[in-house]
Design an enzyme around this catalytic site. Structure first.
Site, PDB file in Angstrom:
ATOM      1  N   GLY A   1       0.828  -1.193   0.000  1.00  0.00           N
ATOM      2  CA  GLY A   1       0.000   0.000   0.000  1.00  0.00           C
ATOM      3  C   GLY A   1       0.859   1.237   0.000  1.00  0.00           C
TER       4      GLY A   1
ATOM      5  N   ASP B   1      -4.825   9.357  14.870  1.00  0.00           N
ATOM      6  CA  ASP B   1      -5.308   8.874  13.579  1.00  0.00           C
ATOM      7  C   ASP B   1      -5.797   7.432  13.698  1.00  0.00           C
ATOM      8  OD1 ASP B   1      -5.941   9.012  10.926  1.00  0.00           O
ATOM      9  OD2 ASP B   1      -3.932   8.516  10.218  1.00  0.00           O
TER      10      ASP B   1
END
Lengths: 422, 396
Positions: A95, A209
């Site tokens: 990713g 996050d």
């Protein structure tokens, strides 16, 4: 300033500049970065040795992952060192992020699977500050529920972090088992998430996050928080952060409203959203476009706050009551149907985490003491930081009821194919 | 930490692994990176079985009662704690939970609960803690991590002297002030400088570059707004190219092994001052003295909490605030943090006294000027600091 700096140089150096120039050039050429093996860079390997897939599969036994324990240095592949780029082979891309690409890789030193996070360097900035913060934070965080940083490779024009390889992440796990997870597994995941949060919060660090993508899961069911790029340690008194953190869906209402005073409650809201998402199988507040829609989603469940219920709310920059539809708070069990099937204490914990007012939200440490977790074996509460909860006898993941790859059939989790996530 | 556990489980695992160990390395490696094979379930059982065998159920209670340990006091002796755990029974190393429930109970017996209460209140008031629940843990963590922040000795590589170092630090203080950075950034930058001077080889010509990059790295860790590389080169009169600067950055990061953690003495100072209910002027004076300690090469061997304590102690004595019973009680409580390190405090106070006495007529007077402004209550111009001899008298 220029004069001053020239003066400083004169004072500091006191030698002829020309000559020194040449010497420095030589000095730099001969000094290639050499990253010798140090005990500190290896320490994390120890703690994962027991429970991570790649190590338990590694037939070379303990000397590979515990070089300090095994007295003789490993003999095969002489010359391979930690910190060297050729000690790792990257296999496939997993990713990409805003400032890094992640590859699955394998260590040629000990055969372990690793995740290689390659960071792009910028000429005007040098090593990105996100990378510096992430690595300096992670080096100090040794916890069973925080991803382990094995090694750092720093070459002339790239920087690569070597993380332990994890089979999947919560986002992947959720999409594989749609319609909500087994309630026992939710409890184990939540316990580990809150345990990790309690730990980082006590270390003066906010993650900022939290989302299913950043929660990595091993085949055993161990959950580890990853991606500390936005995290920071609270070391600066009364400094406010930029409000552009946390993915919108998991962002708490106070931050959406524009508050700049963050606290640990920021991460607890995110954890609450993840909690609901695991139970329900769908995100708690899936806003679509902007901050106002996101807020409306939250008001629909929790009710539009007023100055009475939240003193000071009208002072926040994004608080515009005329833009919101009026709504009353609803019982959570009517919004998220899964809560209706579970004991009341589950809803109580969700309610504790999803409070509008940050100061009212339960802390990570208190939430670990919540009755919701009372069904877990008691020793789980007294583990040392670096010990996985799966070392406690009787703690293990249940088979999920639904599985997209095996509909109608119960599968053993340990037989899951290695997913292409780290 | 879990090594004892490994040792115990080794025979268990080896039993299954003997055959594999004889394999050629290449084969091993290819196995490890291939897809999961059929042994997987067996391996899972194994790793789950091992701990069970090591930790019979009946030992739980014993472990829980054995948590109180002398090492837990202030979290100082973590290392010795680990040693005893490793030498003793296996489970202790696994289950000693430093900031869990038992930890708190045992600490309450050893630490006056009043101090704990004050520390929590102070951290909350200073906004250093996110949440009161975590305040005490944070304090213990600060006390623990600071022990890694002092250097073993004050020796510099032979071609540098303390005076070159202080000229450089003085310049960094000016750059730092010009950029309007947080104070923590300065303390971190000087700490990085101290460490990298000892860790990496650098010539005297590049000393300024080294200092600048340390400040740059500190800013990257602490600041919201970052300076640009070209701007930094401009500040150094373009003596170094931006390429050189980035190369130095890489060198420092490697030399320091990416470890930029630091517990600045400033935080301890604010904490102690808050516990001791010090007046604003005392705090400013202590901040001035603490910043002077950055210029002193000998100060690197002391713990941040000791530097902060000495600065505050000296500031109180210089300013001679009228004594009140409440103030004295609060001061006693604050100084109880230093029990056992009085000699170190005296040594620091001596260093600070001589530094403060000559601060106004030294070349390196950036700090003196900075703290002579009205915002800082003119502390550096205080008449009490003029006379070194009198200052040294205070300290004895």
């Amino acid at each position: 300033m220029e004069d001053l700096s020239r003066w400083v140089r004169k004072c500091c150096c006191g030698e002829d500049e020309e000559e020194n120039w040449r010497r420095e050039e030589e000095d730099v050429e001969t000094e290639e970065p050499s990253f010798t093996r140090s005990s500190s860079s290896l320490a994390p390997a120890e703690s994962v040795w027991f429970h991570s897939l790649q190590v338990s599969r590694s037939p070379r036994g303990r000397s590979s992952s515990d070089p300090q324990g095994g007295r003789q240095p490993h003999s095969w592949k002489a010359g391979l060192q930690f910190g060297a780029a050729h000690s790792y082979v990257s296999l496939e891309k997993l990713g990409g992020g805003s400032y890094a690409c992640v590859y699955k890789g394998v260590s040629r030193i000990n055969g372990q699977l690793v995740a290689l996070k390659q960071i792009q360097m910028k000429t005007e900035e040098g090593v990105p500050f996100t990378a510096i913060r992430e690595v300096s934070l992670l080096k100090g965080l040794k916890h069973a529920n925080i991803v382990v940083l094995h090694d750092i490779i720093h070459t002339r024009d790239s920087l690569t972090f070597v993380f332990e390889y994890m089979q999947t992440d919560l986002a992947q796990y959720l999409s594989r088992h749609p319609g909500g997870l087994h309630s026992h597994n939710v409890r184990l995941f939540m316990f580990q998430l809150l345990r990790a949060l309690g730990f980082i919060h006590s270390q003066r660090i906010l993650h900022r996050d939290l989302k299913p993508h950043n929660l990595l899961i091993s085949y055993l069911g161990e959950l580890k928080i990853a991606d500390f790029g936005l995290a920071r340690s609270k070391s600066v008194p009364s400094q406010s952060f930029s409000s552009e953190v946390v993915t919108l869906w998991y962002r708490p209402p106070d931050v959406l409203l524009g508050a700049t005073e963050y606290s640990t409650a920021l991460d607890l809201w995110g954890a609450g959203c993840v909690f609901v998402e695991m139970l329900q199988g769908a995100p708690a507040f899936p806003g679509v476009s902007d901050v106002f829609e996101q807020l409306q989603k939250i008001w629909t469940v929790l009710g539009l706050p007023s100055e009475d219920s939240w003193p000071g709310v009208s002072q926040l920059p994004n608080y515009k009551p005329e833009r919101f539809l009026h709504s009353q708070p609803k019982p959570f069990r009517s919004v998220w149907k899964r809560l209706d099937q579970l004991p009341y204490k589950t809803e109580d914990l969700v309610r504790g985490m999803l409070k509008l007012l940050p100061a009212d939200r339960i802390s990570a440490q208190d939430s670990l003491q919540h009755p919701y977790f009372s069904t877990l074996p008691p020793p789980i509460m007294h583990l040392r930081d670096t010990v996985s909860i799966f070392k406690v006898p009787g703690v293990r993941l249940e088979t999920e009821v639904r599985d997209v790859f095996n509909p109608g059939q119960r599968v053993k989790l340990s037989l899951l194919p290695a997913a292409k996530f780290w | 930490m879990t090594r004892a556990g490994f040792c115990d489980s080794k025979p268990l695992l080896d039993l299954h692994k003997k055959a594999d160990e004889r394999r050629a390395p290449l084969r091993t490696w290819s196995n490890a990176c291939g897809p999961k094979d059929r042994w997987q379930p067996v391996e899972v059982e194994e790793s789950r079985m091992a701990p069970v065998k090591m930790e019979p159920e009946r030992r739980w209670e014993r472990r829980l009662s054995a948590q109180t340990s002398e090492g837990i006091i202030m979290g100082f002796n973590e290392d010795s704690l680990m040693h005893t755990a490793a030498d003793g029974c296996v489970e202790e190393s696994v289950f000693l939970y430093p900031h869990g429930l038992q930890g708190i109970h045992s600490l309450q017996a050893l630490v006056p609960s009043l101090l704990r209460h004050e520390v929590e209140t102070a951290l909350e008031k200073l906004d250093l803690a996110w949440d009161r629940v975590f305040a005490w843990d944070m304090f213990l963590d600060m006390m623990r991590t600071q022990t890694r922040n002092s250097l073993p000795n004050a020796d510099l590589p032979r071609h540098f002297t303390d005076s070159t170092r202080s000229v450089l630090v003085d310049w960094l203080i000016q750059v730092h002030e010009m950029m309007h950075f947080q104070e923590e950034t300065l303390y971190l930058a000087v700490h990085l400088l101290n460490r990298s001077l000892r860790q990496i080889k650098v010539t005297t010509v590049n000393l300024q570059l080294l200092g600048m990059v340390c400040l740059f790295l500190a800013a990257k860790k602490e600041e919201c707004l970052l300076p640009e590389v070209s701007g930094l080169c401009y500040l150094m009169d373009h003596t170094y190219t931006s390429h050189q600067l980035l190369r130095m950055e890489r060198k420092i990061l490697l030399g320091l092994k990416f470890d930029l953690s630091y517990c600045p003495p400033l935080h301890f100072l604010l904490l102690l001052a808050s516990i001791a209910r010090s007046s604003a002027k005392v705090v400013w004076m202590a901040r001035y003295l603490l910043e002077l300690s950055l210029l002193e090469g000998q100060c690197v061997v002391f713990l941040p909490v000791q530097l902060a304590g000495a600065a505050l102690c000296m500031s109180r004595q210089v300013l001679q605030d009228p004594l009140t019973p409440e103030g004295e009680a609060a001061w006693c409580l604050a100084s109880s943090v230093h029990v056992g390190s009085e000699t170190a405090l005296l040594r620091i106070m001596h260093i600070l006294a001589s530094a403060a006495g000559k601060a106004h007529n030294r070349e390196t007077c950036a700090t003196f000027i900075k703290f002579s402004s009205p915002e800082t209550m003119h502390v550096s111009r205080h008449p009490g600091l003029k006379n070194t001899a009198a200052l040294l008298g205070i300290c004895t």
